[in-house]
Design a protein around this motif. Structure first.
Motif, short mmCIF file in Angstrom:
data_model
loop_
_atom_site.label_atom_id
_atom_site.label_comp_id
_atom_site.label_asym_id
_atom_site.label_seq_id
_atom_site.Cartn_x
_atom_site.Cartn_y
_atom_site.Cartn_z
N ALA A 271 0.73 -1.12 -0.12
CA ALA A 271 0.09 0.09 -0.14
C ALA A 271 0.89 1.23 -0.03
CB ALA A 271 -0.82 0.06 1.08
N THR A 272 1.83 1.21 0.73
CA THR A 272 2.89 2.48 0.84
C THR A 272 3.37 2.61 -0.51
OG1 THR A 272 3.55 1.83 3.09
CG2 THR A 272 5.07 3.19 1.80
N TYR A 276 3.14 5.98 -3.26
CA TYR A 276 4.03 6.80 -4.13
C TYR A 276 3.91 6.57 -5.22
CZ TYR A 276 7.19 6.86 0.05
OH TYR A 276 7.82 7.16 0.89
N LEU A 277 3.27 5.54 -5.75
CA LEU A 277 2.66 5.52 -7.42
C LEU A 277 1.61 6.46 -7.66
CD1 LEU A 277 3.47 1.71 -8.09
CD2 LEU A 277 4.79 3.53 -8.86
N HIS A 278 0.77 6.76 -6.95
CA HIS A 278 -0.50 7.63 -7.14
C HIS A 278 0.07 8.94 -7.27
CE1 HIS A 278 -3.16 4.18 -6.38
NE2 HIS A 278 -4.01 4.79 -6.65
N PHE A 279 1.08 9.30 -6.71
CA PHE A 279 1.60 10.75 -6.97
C PHE A 279 1.98 10.74 -8.45
CE2 PHE A 279 5.47 13.37 -7.74
CZ PHE A 279 4.97 14.75 -7.48
N GLY A 280 2.61 9.80 -9.07
CA GLY A 280 2.95 9.73 -10.54
C GLY A 280 1.60 9.78 -11.35
N ILE A 281 0.59 9.17 -10.95
CA ILE A 281 -0.51 9.01 -11.72
C ILE A 281 -1.45 10.45 -11.54
CG2 ILE A 281 -3.20 8.04 -11.46
CD1 ILE A 281 -1.73 5.48 -10.31
N VAL A 282 -1.33 10.91 -10.51
CA VAL A 282 -2.11 12.13 -10.11
C VAL A 282 -1.39 13.36 -11.16
CG1 VAL A 282 -2.52 14.36 -8.72
CG2 VAL A 282 -3.18 11.95 -8.11
N ALA A 283 0.02 13.39 -11.11
CA ALA A 283 0.84 14.20 -11.70
C ALA A 283 0.92 14.02 -13.24
CB ALA A 283 2.28 14.01 -11.42
N LEU A 317 0.51 11.83 -20.36
CA LEU A 317 -0.07 10.47 -20.70
C LEU A 317 1.22 9.47 -20.29
CD1 LEU A 317 -1.83 11.22 -24.03
CD2 LEU A 317 -2.76 10.77 -21.57
N THR A 318 2.40 9.76 -20.78
CA THR A 318 3.36 8.64 -20.45
C THR A 318 3.40 8.32 -19.14
OG1 THR A 318 4.38 9.34 -22.43
CG2 THR A 318 5.80 8.03 -20.77
N LEU A 319 3.60 9.40 -18.31
CA LEU A 319 3.85 9.29 -16.75
C LEU A 319 2.80 8.51 -16.21
CD1 LEU A 319 5.13 9.92 -14.15
CD2 LEU A 319 4.21 12.07 -14.01
N PHE A 320 1.44 8.94 -16.63
CA PHE A 320 0.16 8.27 -16.12
C PHE A 320 0.05 6.81 -16.67
CE2 PHE A 320 -4.00 6.65 -17.18
CZ PHE A 320 -4.69 6.78 -15.96
N THR A 324 0.32 4.01 -13.53
CA THR A 324 -0.61 3.13 -13.49
C THR A 324 -0.21 1.63 -13.86
OG1 THR A 324 -2.05 4.83 -14.10
CG2 THR A 324 -3.06 2.82 -14.30
N THR A 325 0.53 1.31 -14.95
CA THR A 325 1.12 -0.07 -15.00
C THR A 325 1.96 -0.50 -13.90
OG1 THR A 325 1.19 0.46 -17.43
CG2 THR A 325 2.45 -1.52 -16.59
N ALA A 326 2.71 0.54 -13.22
CA ALA A 326 3.67 -0.23 -11.97
C ALA A 326 2.55 -0.61 -10.82
CB ALA A 326 4.50 0.91 -11.90
N TYR A 327 1.63 0.29 -10.83
CA TYR A 327 0.74 -0.03 -9.67
C TYR A 327 -0.05 -1.26 -9.82
CZ TYR A 327 -3.25 0.59 -6.27
OH TYR A 327 -4.13 0.40 -5.49
N SER A 328 -0.39 -1.45 -11.35
CA SER A 328 -0.93 -2.80 -11.38
C SER A 328 -0.25 -4.06 -11.22
CB SER A 328 -1.42 -2.71 -12.80
OG SER A 328 -2.13 -4.01 -13.35
#
Length: 345
Positions: A271-272, A276-283, A317-320, A324-328
């Protein structure tokens, strides 16, 4: 029984948490406008530094509300105070990077405000965890190591201005991320509710997507209504819808189920990383909205989208997609564990 009731109440976000999240709609809009000012790599980096500071404030309170009931006692008071402080931080955003000769008030207000927010958050955590010595030690360990260097970097940057400010503020974001991660390894942070975690992170993604709709709408409303504007707006909305589908249609629910099936340190660690990855998703979403909004404004003015518009859109789009792929990969892939009932026993 009390613990079980508290945990059950944390399975869904409370109205107070939803109210807390709403202030970030304004904050995200301010960040997007900050990045648009100047249309340069520097303005994007400056916006990401501010977004990073805001992100740690959001993430800290999201985790606090997962471990404690958000709308009772000291936690409620702390979140109400945080709403007011984050609003002040958001108001200061347009003036956080003054040029030579301009007032430092905005930069100092933002940096000192974040330090105050961190101190309030730490105090609330300590009071709320009064019956859990391990958690209190964890709070003191993490925040004790984090607050001092981050405060020095933010306030020093605000006083110095220019390139030094940008470098120090980016460093502050990185320092907070590194110290939180290192001091949390094998610690006492818990994740009682995977459902609450997934909902709060999904809501912040919705807020970012909402900012993309605002950017598209503002870009269109600043231009005369023409078929070209309508077509450009529909195309931009299609991009936002695609990002929604990628996250909510392909990743979010599966990640929640898999995190829920995990136990102990593995659950918390996964979850931690997800936070961190959600920061990249939002950015990524905000960068894409920056490109889309700017492109529509240029089309409305009779000009093609600029290289900055395309760069912001492509980078976003690349960062998102990457995060997202990393979170998956971290939380969304099916894990080989015993049945859920067996794991719980």
């Amino acid at each position: 029984m009390a613990t079980e009731t508290a945990t059950a109440e944390r399975t869904r976000a409370t109205p107070l948490e939803l109210f807390f999240d709403l202030v970030y709609v304004f904050a995200f809009t301010q960040v997007t406008h900050l990045m648009a000012d100047g249309e340069s790599i520097r303005s994007i980096l400056g916006g990401l530094a501010v977004l990073g500071v805001l992100w740690w404030s959001w993430a800290s309170h999201a985790w606090l509300a997962n471990q404690q009931v958000a709308d009772r006692g000291p936690v409620r008071i702390g979140i109400l105070a945080a709403i007011a402080i984050v609003l002040v931080l958001s108001i200061a955003i347009p003036e956080v990077y003054p040029v030579a000769g301009e007032s430092l008030f905005g930069a100092l207000l933002f940096s000192i405000g974040f330090v105050a927010l961190s101190v309030v958050y730490t105090a609330v955590n300590i009071v709320a965890a009064r019956g859990d010595r391990a958690l209190r030690r964890q709070v003191l360990r993490t925040m004790g190591v984090t607050i001092v260097p981050v405060s020095i970097a933010l306030i020093s940057g605000a006083l110095l201005g220019g390139t030094a400010q940008l470098a120090l503020w980016l460093a502050a974001v990185a320092i907070e991320g590194i110290t939180i991660y290192l001091t949390s390894q094998g610690g006492a942070w818990l994740l009682p509710s995977a459902a609450h975690y997934a909902e709060r992170h999904g809501l912040v993604v919705i807020l970012a997507l909402g900012e993309s709709i605002i950017s598209i709408g503002l870009g269109a409303s600043h231009s005369p209504l023409t078929p070209a504007i309508v077509l450009a707006s529909l195309t931009a909305v299609s991009v936002a819808l695609a990002m929604w589908w990628v996250y909510f249609g392909r990743v979010s629910e599966r990640a929640e189920h898999n995190i829920d099936a995990m136990t102990g340190n593995r659950r918390t660690a996964t979850a931690t990383i997800g936070t961190y990855l959600h920061f990249g998703i939002v950015a990524g979403i905000l960068l894409a909205s920056l490109g889309l909004g700017g492109a529509i404004e240029n089309i409305g003015a009779g000009h093609p989208p600029t290289p900055f518009n395309w760069t912001a859109l492509a980078t976003g789009l690349t960062l998102f997609l990457a995060t997202t792929t990393a979170y998956s990969g971290v939380a969304g892939n099916r894990i080989a564990t015993p049945s859920h009932s067996g794991a719980a026993s």
